[in-house]
Design an enzyme around this catalytic site. Structure first.
Site, PDB file in Angstrom:
ATOM      1  N   PRO A 105       0.973  -1.326   0.159  1.00 20.16           N
ATOM      2  CG  PRO A 105      -0.903  -1.653   1.735  1.00 20.16           C
ATOM      3  CD  PRO A 105       0.642  -2.051   1.064  1.00 20.16           C
ATOM      4  CD  GLU A 106       2.404   3.496  -4.520  1.00 24.23           C
ATOM      5  OE1 GLU A 106       2.167   4.418  -4.774  1.00 24.23           O
ATOM      6  OE2 GLU A 106       2.833   2.613  -5.608  1.00 24.23           O
ATOM      7  CG  HIS A 126      -4.599 -15.109   6.925  1.00 24.32           C
ATOM      8  ND1 HIS A 126      -3.487 -15.895   7.186  1.00 24.32           N
ATOM      9  CD2 HIS A 126      -5.032 -15.693   5.864  1.00 24.32           C
ATOM     10  CE1 HIS A 126      -3.472 -16.925   6.350  1.00 24.32           C
ATOM     11  NE2 HIS A 126      -4.431 -16.709   5.620  1.00 24.32           N
ATOM     12  NE  ARG A 134       1.078 -11.058  -0.125  1.00 18.83           N
ATOM     13  CZ  ARG A 134       1.469 -10.595  -1.152  1.00 18.83           C
ATOM     14  NH1 ARG A 134       2.627 -10.262  -1.473  1.00 18.83           N
ATOM     15  NH2 ARG A 134       0.567 -10.054  -2.020  1.00 18.83           N
ATOM     16  CE  LYS A 170      19.028  14.559  -3.555  1.00 14.53           C
ATOM     17  NZ  LYS A 170      20.230  14.065  -2.979  1.00 14.53           N
TER      18      LYS A 170
END
Length: 291
Positions: free
Chosen positions: A2-3, A104, A123, A166
């Site tokens: 997830p972001e 889970h 997981r 950069k």
């Protein structure tokens, strides 16, 4: 994983149920997730009040009464759901149209309101930690995290300052969590496409010679915020595991312009969406309109 929009969606779903409630019981069903739980985890939380729920980068942070913060990370497949007594699905909740596998369910928080918050993680890459409030800024999880892209901190001047000198590719710089917090692969690809910027251009190209922001920097900062805000409003992107706290899917994936669209026509210019690999991550972009 997830972001930022997915984590912010979860935060907004949990906050009304958790903020101001007392933890009447904590059911910890295994000794560890990605990392071991803190010692006496359930005991230390039981009886505490949750004063608020906030987000830093991809972390959820529950502000507890007293000296501690509860830090939670969803990992790859973690999710929270809210069970309310007397409501449909209580005791047998579902996600979308598929049953939730309670094998889970690793942690359950019982609240003084009667609600139960259940953390499910097939997981087990997520984790929970208790850290002293006074240690937050210097804690290893947070001390090197960059600025938040939602709100007023991210603007063209900030991008120019962060990227000046950069030579790394622009996409790599945007994914650097020590510079900007919470940006992930999906939303960087989508933002760069909307801004017409190649993921391969040098990050430093967004700063003028005098260190000020170029027009590209100003545009990109605005578009990043817009993309994130649109994604949050859509409940995030459900590609595999992400669900909202009510079990519904996010739907921002239906707005993707380049991510996952290799070989398909670009909606902007009619070119072909390409896929390349940068630093081990898939990058999707249009070579026709992203320069």
């Amino acid at each position: 994983m997830p972001e930022l929009p997915e984590v912010e969606t979860v935060r907004r779903g949990l906050e009304p149920a958790m903020a101001g409630a007392w933890l009447t019981n904590v059911d910890q069903r295994r000794p560890d997730l990605r990392f071991p739980f803190p010692e006496r985890f359930a005991e230390r939380l039981t009886g505490r009040r949750i004063d608020g729920l906030r987000r830093r980068a991809k972390y959820l942070i529950a502000d507890l009464d007293g000296a501690d913060l509860l830090v939670m990370h969803l990992g790859m497949s973690g999710s929270f759901r809210i069970e309310q007594p007397g409501k449909a699905g209580h005791g047998a909740p579902v996600l979308g149209n598929r049953p939730k596998n309670s094998a889970h369910d690793h942690v359950a928080f019982d609240l003084s309101t009667g609600a139960r918050i259940v953390y499910n993680d097939p997981r087990r890459f997520g984790f929970m930690q208790l850290i002293p409030r006074s240690d937050f800024a210097a804690h290893p999880l947070f001390k090197n995290i960059g600025l938040e892209p939602l709100g007023g901190a991210l603007d063209g001047a900030a991008l120019a300052r962060l990227f000046a000198g950069k030579t790394a590719p622009l996409k790599s710089a945007l994914l650097d969590q020590s510079l900007i917090a919470g940006l992930g692969n999906i939303y960087v690809c989508e933002s760069l496409h909307r801004a017409g910027l190649s993921p391969l251009r040098a990050a430093a190209s967004l700063a003028r010679k005098d260190g000020g922001p170029s027009k590209r920097a100003i545009l990109l900062a605005r578009i990043i915020r817009e993309v994130l805000e649109e994604a949050v409003a859509a409940g995030g992107s459900s590609l595999r595991d992400h669900r909202r706290t009510d079990g519904a899917l996010g739907y921002f994936q239906h707005s993707f312009r380049v991510y996952g669209r290799e070989h398909q026509p670009c909606a902007q210019c009619g070119g072909v969406v390409r896929r390349i690999t940068q630093s081990g991550r898939a990058t999707f972009y249009c070579g026709g309109c992203q320069r």
